[in-house]
Design a protein around this motif. Structure first.
Motif, PDB file in Angstrom:
ATOM      1  N   VAL A 149     -46.078 -24.810 -30.541  1.00 25.44           N
ATOM      2  CA  VAL A 149     -47.117 -23.791 -30.170  1.00 25.44           C
ATOM      3  C   VAL A 149     -46.392 -22.269 -30.180  1.00 25.44           C
ATOM      4  N   GLY A 150     -45.210 -22.439 -29.499  1.00 29.86           N
ATOM      5  CA  GLY A 150     -44.402 -21.068 -29.224  1.00 29.86           C
ATOM      6  C   GLY A 150     -43.996 -20.757 -30.683  1.00 29.86           C
ATOM      7  N   ALA A 151     -43.180 -21.699 -31.534  1.00 29.56           N
ATOM      8  CA  ALA A 151     -42.904 -21.317 -32.848  1.00 29.56           C
ATOM      9  C   ALA A 151     -44.157 -20.580 -33.847  1.00 29.56           C
ATOM     10  N   GLY A 152     -45.140 -21.464 -33.643  1.00 28.68           N
ATOM     11  CA  GLY A 152     -46.457 -20.999 -34.560  1.00 28.68           C
ATOM     12  C   GLY A 152     -46.937 -19.528 -33.951  1.00 28.68           C
ATOM     13  N   LEU A 153     -46.819 -19.297 -32.683  1.00 33.80           N
ATOM     14  CA  LEU A 153     -47.207 -18.005 -32.422  1.00 33.80           C
ATOM     15  C   LEU A 153     -46.284 -16.991 -32.598  1.00 33.80           C
ATOM     16  N   GLY A 154     -44.889 -17.325 -32.669  1.00 34.46           N
ATOM     17  CA  GLY A 154     -43.960 -16.233 -33.345  1.00 34.46           C
ATOM     18  C   GLY A 154     -44.217 -15.892 -34.867  1.00 34.46           C
ATOM     19  N   PHE A 155     -44.539 -16.986 -35.638  1.00 30.02           N
ATOM     20  CA  PHE A 155     -44.847 -16.840 -36.908  1.00 30.02           C
ATOM     21  C   PHE A 155     -46.127 -16.463 -36.974  1.00 30.02           C
ATOM     22  N   LEU A 156     -47.223 -16.353 -36.501  1.00 25.45           N
ATOM     23  CA  LEU A 156     -48.337 -15.631 -36.839  1.00 25.45           C
ATOM     24  C   LEU A 156     -48.205 -14.221 -36.649  1.00 25.45           C
ATOM     25  N   TYR A 180     -52.744 -11.455 -41.352  1.00 26.88           N
ATOM     26  CA  TYR A 180     -53.129 -10.402 -42.620  1.00 26.88           C
ATOM     27  C   TYR A 180     -52.674  -8.826 -42.006  1.00 26.88           C
ATOM     28  N   PRO A 181     -51.937  -8.088 -43.062  1.00 26.90           N
ATOM     29  CA  PRO A 181     -51.553  -8.755 -44.467  1.00 26.90           C
ATOM     30  C   PRO A 181     -50.191  -9.397 -43.996  1.00 26.90           C
ATOM     31  N   ALA A 182     -49.942 -10.568 -44.600  1.00 28.17           N
ATOM     32  CA  ALA A 182     -48.850 -11.359 -44.418  1.00 28.17           C
ATOM     33  C   ALA A 182     -47.490 -10.781 -44.772  1.00 28.17           C
ATOM     34  N   LYS A 206     -62.537 -11.855 -42.398  1.00 33.63           N
ATOM     35  CA  LYS A 206     -63.537 -12.551 -41.810  1.00 33.63           C
ATOM     36  C   LYS A 206     -63.804 -13.986 -41.827  1.00 33.63           C
ATOM     37  N   VAL A 207     -63.339 -14.480 -43.010  1.00 33.58           N
ATOM     38  CA  VAL A 207     -63.222 -15.781 -43.720  1.00 33.58           C
ATOM     39  C   VAL A 207     -62.267 -16.341 -42.552  1.00 33.58           C
ATOM     40  N   VAL A 208     -60.822 -16.025 -42.349  1.00 33.03           N
ATOM     41  CA  VAL A 208     -60.103 -16.663 -41.327  1.00 33.03           C
ATOM     42  C   VAL A 208     -60.515 -16.584 -40.069  1.00 33.03           C
ATOM     43  N   ILE A 209     -60.990 -15.295 -39.530  1.00 29.18           N
ATOM     44  CA  ILE A 209     -61.234 -15.455 -38.062  1.00 29.18           C
ATOM     45  C   ILE A 209     -62.511 -16.282 -37.792  1.00 29.18           C
ATOM     46  N   ARG A 210     -63.514 -16.306 -38.833  1.00 24.79           N
ATOM     47  CA  ARG A 210     -64.586 -17.352 -38.288  1.00 24.79           C
ATOM     48  C   ARG A 210     -64.042 -18.727 -38.262  1.00 24.79           C
ATOM     49  N   LEU A 211     -63.217 -19.167 -39.284  1.00 23.80           N
ATOM     50  CA  LEU A 211     -62.693 -20.576 -39.484  1.00 23.80           C
ATOM     51  C   LEU A 211     -61.835 -20.781 -37.999  1.00 23.80           C
ATOM     52  N   ASP A 261     -53.467 -24.117 -46.201  1.00 24.51           N
ATOM     53  CA  ASP A 261     -52.848 -22.777 -46.144  1.00 24.51           C
ATOM     54  C   ASP A 261     -52.980 -22.151 -47.455  1.00 24.51           C
ATOM     55  N   GLY A 262     -54.049 -21.233 -47.609  1.00 18.53           N
ATOM     56  CA  GLY A 262     -54.434 -20.401 -48.554  1.00 18.53           C
ATOM     57  C   GLY A 262     -54.805 -19.073 -48.349  1.00 18.53           C
ATOM     58  N   LEU A 263     -54.872 -18.734 -46.904  1.00 15.74           N
ATOM     59  CA  LEU A 263     -55.076 -17.170 -46.556  1.00 15.74           C
ATOM     60  C   LEU A 263     -54.184 -17.068 -45.697  1.00 15.74           C
ATOM     61  N   ASP A 264     -54.196 -15.533 -45.161  1.00 17.18           N
ATOM     62  CA  ASP A 264     -53.238 -14.953 -44.483  1.00 17.18           C
ATOM     63  C   ASP A 264     -53.276 -15.680 -43.085  1.00 17.18           C
ATOM     64  N   GLY A 265     -52.754 -16.293 -42.379  1.00 17.06           N
ATOM     65  CA  GLY A 265     -52.869 -16.770 -40.883  1.00 17.06           C
ATOM     66  C   GLY A 265     -53.801 -18.227 -40.888  1.00 17.06           C
ATOM     67  N   LEU A 266     -54.506 -18.437 -41.994  1.00 13.32           N
ATOM     68  CA  LEU A 266     -55.484 -19.469 -41.820  1.00 13.32           C
ATOM     69  C   LEU A 266     -54.859 -20.745 -41.222  1.00 13.32           C
TER      70      LEU A 266
END
Length: 369
Positions: A255-262, A267-269, A346-351, A203-208
């Motif tokens: 999963v539902g809670a995580g999608l809402g949080f995402l 980015y930008p969080a 790009k880092v986040v999406i690739r990961l 947990d170090g980047l937005d949405g990672l």
């Protein structure tokens, strides 16, 4: 609550025959996911405003990456929304007499409480480096790990001792060995500590961290459905775990809670989950993996978290402490990629993509055995 109410009305009269729907895992799983996402959407904006008003903001911690300075001042403690979404959903749709669900909720709440203490300490002291001490954090994590292991292979085990202590590996139908209860308990403690801290380090980047967590919990929910069903588990040569299907509902709520949080963490969080969220997620993930006998699947399914944790530990324990120099430019992995000049998004999406591919590989083990 609604699960119990539905069964009560079903016993009361045939007029309420439609209430039998609450006994279908798929029905409750869908509604659990919807309930959790609605909860997060409803409370996120007021929560973010409250965090701003109370000055519960993320505290800067030196990482060597310039963009980290831009994130200080963003509201934190967003993990409360994730935990609240899952808990409210389970209050409505969960079977609270099911030991699998109780263990999973205990893991999420214990680790979430630890994370809240850590986040609050950082806010109160005004520094991202002055939260709960590493020794205290590990001690509290180990306390839960020992209690969970004792209950799982001891007096409150919902499975036979041989089945509970069996060790299964991906792509193989049968347990590779049955460990002594004390040895397996020690394995559980180490596993829970590793997984919870691995998510915390990711947990170090937005949405990672949140999206790979959705992949992991979604796949574990599918495994729970298979292993909790006598027909599917027998057909696919998995051990039948009576009652494990309830973790499908738990996974769907997550999963539902995580999608809402995402929605607010992308980015930008607008808000960070903090250790409240990352430790709660890691604790839940570790406990569910143990409950489903899928501990050895985690290196595949949660491969991103494993890579993040290993890169950090190799850098810190082997490189800095033993060799006196860095092995990587930066650690964990996502900061190393940023150091090479790759944009954060790009880092986040690739990961995310890598994590999704690993989730598909993990799903393939359902059949390729």
């Amino acid at each position: 609550m609604l699960y119990e109410l539905g069964n009560f009305l079903l016993r009361l009269s045939d007029v309420f025959s439609f209430c039998r729907l609450v006994n279908y895992l798929t029905f409750r799983a869908i509604l659990a996911a919807l309930t959790a996402v609605v909860f997060v959407f409803m409370f996120s904006r007021p929560f973010i405003r409250t965090m701003h008003r109370l000055r519960f903001l993320d505290q800067f911690r030196e990482t060597g990456i310039r963009t980290a300075h831009d994130k200080s001042g963003t509201p934190t403690l967003g993990g409360i929304l994730i935990v609240g979404g899952v808990l409210s959903s389970m209050l409505l749709w969960g079977n609270w007499r099911n030991p699998f669900l109780l263990y999973a909720l205990a893991g999420m709440l214990w680790y979430g409480g630890m994370g809240f203490w850590d986040d609050f300490s950082k806010i109160r002291r005004g520094s991202g480096n002055r939260g709960m001490s590493e020794r205290t954090k590990l001690l509290l994590q180990a306390v839960f790990g020992c209690a969970f292991a004792w209950g799982w292979v001891g007096p409150w085990a919902p499975l036979s001792r041989d089945l509970a202590a069996g060790l299964y590996v991906p792509f193989y139908k049968y347990p590779v060995l049955t460990l002594h209860p004390l040895l397996y308990a020690a394995f559980i403690v180490v596993f829970v500590l590793f997984v919870s801290n691995a998510v915390n380090l990711t947990d170090g980047l937005d949405g990672l961290a949140i999206t790979p967590s959705l992949f992991v919990m979604g796949v574990l929910g599918i495994f729970a459905y298979v292993e909790g069903n006598t027909i599917y588990s027998g057909y696919l040569f998995y051990p039948y775990l009576k009652g494990a299907g309830e973790l499908t509902v738990f996974g769907a709520a997550f999963v539902g809670a995580g999608l809402g949080f995402l929605w607010y963490n992308a980015y930008p969080a607008q808000i960070f989950m903090g250790d409240t969220g990352s430790l709660a997620i890691g604790g839940a993930m570790a406990v569910v993996s143990v409950l489903l006998k899928q501990e050895m699947l985690f290196p595949i399914l949660g491969g991103l978290f494993v890579a993040e944790a290993l890169s950090s530990q190799i850098q810190d324990k082997i490189g800095v402490r033993w060799l006196g120099r860095r092995i990587f430019y930066r650690a964990p992995l996502h900061h190393s990629l940023q150091h090479r000049g790759i944009a954060e998004t790009k880092v986040v999406i690739r990961l995310w993509i890598i994590s999704g591919i690993l989730a598909l590989v993990a799903l393939a083990t359902l059949k390729l055995r």
